[in-house]
Motif scaffolding. Sequence first.
Motif, PDB file in Angstrom:
ATOM      1  N   PRO A  67       9.305 -13.559 -20.652  1.00  0.00           N
ATOM      2  CA  PRO A  67       8.272 -14.288 -21.398  1.00  0.00           C
ATOM      3  C   PRO A  67       7.207 -14.934 -20.520  1.00  0.00           C
ATOM      4  O   PRO A  67       6.104 -15.193 -20.992  1.00  0.00           O
ATOM      5  CB  PRO A  67       9.069 -15.348 -22.162  1.00  0.00           C
ATOM      6  CG  PRO A  67      10.366 -15.458 -21.447  1.00  0.00           C
ATOM      7  CD  PRO A  67      10.653 -14.110 -20.892  1.00  0.00           C
ATOM      8  N   ASP A  68       7.518 -15.169 -19.272  1.00  0.00           N
ATOM      9  CA  ASP A  68       6.553 -15.804 -18.376  1.00  0.00           C
ATOM     10  C   ASP A  68       5.703 -14.793 -17.610  1.00  0.00           C
ATOM     11  O   ASP A  68       4.890 -15.180 -16.765  1.00  0.00           O
ATOM     12  CB  ASP A  68       7.281 -16.715 -17.377  1.00  0.00           C
ATOM     13  CG  ASP A  68       7.975 -17.879 -18.059  1.00  0.00           C
ATOM     14  OD1 ASP A  68       7.469 -18.332 -19.105  1.00  0.00           O
ATOM     15  OD2 ASP A  68       9.022 -18.324 -17.564  1.00  0.00           O
ATOM     16  N   ARG A  69       5.881 -13.507 -17.913  1.00  0.00           N
ATOM     17  CA  ARG A  69       5.116 -12.452 -17.233  1.00  0.00           C
ATOM     18  C   ARG A  69       4.470 -11.573 -18.296  1.00  0.00           C
ATOM     19  O   ARG A  69       4.982 -10.506 -18.639  1.00  0.00           O
ATOM     20  CB  ARG A  69       6.034 -11.630 -16.324  1.00  0.00           C
ATOM     21  CG  ARG A  69       6.673 -12.462 -15.229  1.00  0.00           C
ATOM     22  CD  ARG A  69       7.803 -11.732 -14.536  1.00  0.00           C
ATOM     23  NE  ARG A  69       7.350 -10.528 -13.853  1.00  0.00           N
ATOM     24  CZ  ARG A  69       8.148  -9.773 -13.101  1.00  0.00           C
ATOM     25  NH1 ARG A  69       9.422 -10.086 -12.970  1.00  0.00           N
ATOM     26  NH2 ARG A  69       7.676  -8.708 -12.503  1.00  0.00           N
ATOM     27  N   PRO A  70       3.328 -11.975 -18.823  1.00  0.00           N
ATOM     28  CA  PRO A  70       2.696 -11.214 -19.917  1.00  0.00           C
ATOM     29  C   PRO A  70       2.451  -9.760 -19.529  1.00  0.00           C
ATOM     30  O   PRO A  70       1.998  -9.457 -18.421  1.00  0.00           O
ATOM     31  CB  PRO A  70       1.376 -11.959 -20.140  1.00  0.00           C
ATOM     32  CG  PRO A  70       1.633 -13.352 -19.648  1.00  0.00           C
ATOM     33  CD  PRO A  70       2.560 -13.184 -18.473  1.00  0.00           C
ATOM     34  N   GLY A  71       2.764  -8.872 -20.458  1.00  0.00           N
ATOM     35  CA  GLY A  71       2.483  -7.463 -20.235  1.00  0.00           C
ATOM     36  C   GLY A  71       3.479  -6.756 -19.351  1.00  0.00           C
ATOM     37  O   GLY A  71       3.168  -5.687 -18.810  1.00  0.00           O
ATOM     38  N   VAL A  72       4.697  -7.304 -19.190  1.00  0.00           N
ATOM     39  CA  VAL A  72       5.683  -6.613 -18.358  1.00  0.00           C
ATOM     40  C   VAL A  72       5.934  -5.230 -18.954  1.00  0.00           C
ATOM     41  O   VAL A  72       6.094  -5.077 -20.160  1.00  0.00           O
ATOM     42  CB  VAL A  72       6.992  -7.431 -18.260  1.00  0.00           C
ATOM     43  CG1 VAL A  72       7.711  -7.508 -19.597  1.00  0.00           C
ATOM     44  CG2 VAL A  72       7.904  -6.849 -17.205  1.00  0.00           C
ATOM     45  N   MET A 124       2.708   1.737 -23.274  1.00  0.00           N
ATOM     46  CA  MET A 124       1.677   0.717 -23.485  1.00  0.00           C
ATOM     47  C   MET A 124       2.261  -0.645 -23.153  1.00  0.00           C
ATOM     48  O   MET A 124       3.344  -0.995 -23.607  1.00  0.00           O
ATOM     49  CB  MET A 124       1.210   0.741 -24.940  1.00  0.00           C
ATOM     50  CG  MET A 124       0.641   2.076 -25.371  1.00  0.00           C
ATOM     51  SD  MET A 124      -0.784   2.563 -24.402  1.00  0.00           S
ATOM     52  CE  MET A 124      -1.935   1.292 -24.895  1.00  0.00           C
ATOM     53  N   THR A 125       1.561  -1.433 -22.348  1.00  0.00           N
ATOM     54  CA  THR A 125       2.154  -2.667 -21.865  1.00  0.00           C
ATOM     55  C   THR A 125       1.275  -3.883 -22.058  1.00  0.00           C
ATOM     56  O   THR A 125       1.600  -4.960 -21.584  1.00  0.00           O
ATOM     57  CB  THR A 125       2.461  -2.540 -20.361  1.00  0.00           C
ATOM     58  OG1 THR A 125       1.243  -2.277 -19.651  1.00  0.00           O
ATOM     59  CG2 THR A 125       3.436  -1.401 -20.104  1.00  0.00           C
ATOM     60  N   GLU A 126       0.134  -3.740 -22.740  1.00  0.00           N
ATOM     61  CA  GLU A 126      -0.740  -4.891 -22.893  1.00  0.00           C
ATOM     62  C   GLU A 126      -0.038  -5.975 -23.704  1.00  0.00           C
ATOM     63  O   GLU A 126       0.713  -5.688 -24.633  1.00  0.00           O
ATOM     64  CB  GLU A 126      -2.046  -4.499 -23.623  1.00  0.00           C
ATOM     65  CG  GLU A 126      -2.915  -3.521 -22.857  1.00  0.00           C
ATOM     66  CD  GLU A 126      -2.480  -2.081 -23.079  1.00  0.00           C
ATOM     67  OE1 GLU A 126      -1.427  -1.864 -23.699  1.00  0.00           O
ATOM     68  OE2 GLU A 126      -3.181  -1.180 -22.612  1.00  0.00           O
ATOM     69  N   PRO A 127      -0.236  -7.239 -23.328  1.00  0.00           N
ATOM     70  CA  PRO A 127       0.427  -8.302 -24.063  1.00  0.00           C
ATOM     71  C   PRO A 127      -0.104  -8.414 -25.479  1.00  0.00           C
ATOM     72  O   PRO A 127      -1.262  -8.134 -25.759  1.00  0.00           O
ATOM     73  CB  PRO A 127       0.084  -9.559 -23.255  1.00  0.00           C
ATOM     74  CG  PRO A 127      -1.178  -9.217 -22.525  1.00  0.00           C
ATOM     75  CD  PRO A 127      -1.093  -7.754 -22.238  1.00  0.00           C
ATOM     76  N   GLY A 128       0.762  -8.831 -26.386  1.00  0.00           N
ATOM     77  CA  GLY A 128       0.350  -9.086 -27.758  1.00  0.00           C
ATOM     78  C   GLY A 128      -0.058 -10.529 -27.911  1.00  0.00           C
ATOM     79  O   GLY A 128      -0.431 -11.208 -26.959  1.00  0.00           O
TER      80      GLY A 128
END
Length: 379
Positions: free
Chosen positions: A73-78, A1-5
């Motif tokens: 941190p600059d690539r949401p959802g990595v 699961m990779t969705e950003p929090g």
Amino acid sequence: MTEPGRPTGGGDGTRAVRAGLPEPVKNEPTLPGPVFAAHFHLPGDVSGPYAYGRDENPTWTHLERAVGELEAPDRPGVPCLAFASGMAAISAVLFSQLRAGDAVVLPSDGYQVFPLVREQLTAYGIEVRTAPTGGDAQLDVLDGARLLWLETPSNPGLDVCDIRRLADAAHARGALVAVDNTLATPLGQRPLELGADFSVASATKQLTGHGDLLLGYVACADAGAAASVRRWRKIVGAIPGPMEAWLAHRSLATLELRVARQNANALAVARALRGRVTNLRHPGLSDDPAHAVAARQMRRFGCVVSFELPSRERAERFLAALRLVDEATSFGGVRSTAERRGRWGGDAVTEGFIRFSAGAEDTEDLVADVLRALAETAD
């Protein structure tokens, strides 16, 4: 699961404290407890993120999102995937990306399990080339390779290579790049931002920092790379336990605090050892051979110091004389550790080579203990 929090803010401390937390729900814990489940309710057609415990687990999801936020941190959802150990994570990248007939470039001075890895890769028909970390020497054997594996700083010698330079050269030749980021941690170095395709680490070490769990992870530059690593994890079942994943996520909250003290302690110990030992190495020392490259790509220089004493006997007496430092393998814990690395075999080090991992003790106490032990055991 990779969705950003949820957004975590710009500072390392803020990010470490809040990374991977779910959206708040009234009367629910801020960090949900571990989910122990081999299977989940799944009526009708298969849908949703959780079906079987070898594939996904909500506790992994929170940890993986957190580590992904720290690594990029600059690539949401990595995409990030948790594993049962650092070696499980390393193996997942190597064996998911390489096929018979491929060539891989490994560091000749990397983690001491690599000789075993080399044997297995060779048995599968994969050509293994090696070169030292220092001086970007792996460039010399890169042509035609499918994968370049970097370990910077190297363990235990603490040499450093230029990730950006090597990644650009590898990509120009059609090769993928993986970086072992264990010693630096995401707070010290971000390989994905420097061009790597994979950032791999043993979270057993400083990331979790208490010496009480085994864990690894792979952060990936894109979803395609992550899919093959995830498939490998599913095939071999190299999954973390939910309790280990939860403990790791809990431990991340103090990562910035621990790293700050431990790195400061390592540099203080290294400075105190100048002129007292031979072959002293720490990338944070201004006169270290690796300092110039490290200063360009690292934000912190790590908690490990290496040096040599004249003999095996002297090294063992020194270790036995330490009072605030445990004689133990591994590194990155809140309690300082040290060991005579040659006792394991597999590393090209002298009999008196010491790998020292600075913990979170008071700096003055730790330095005093090291200097006292040196003085008491002098020949």
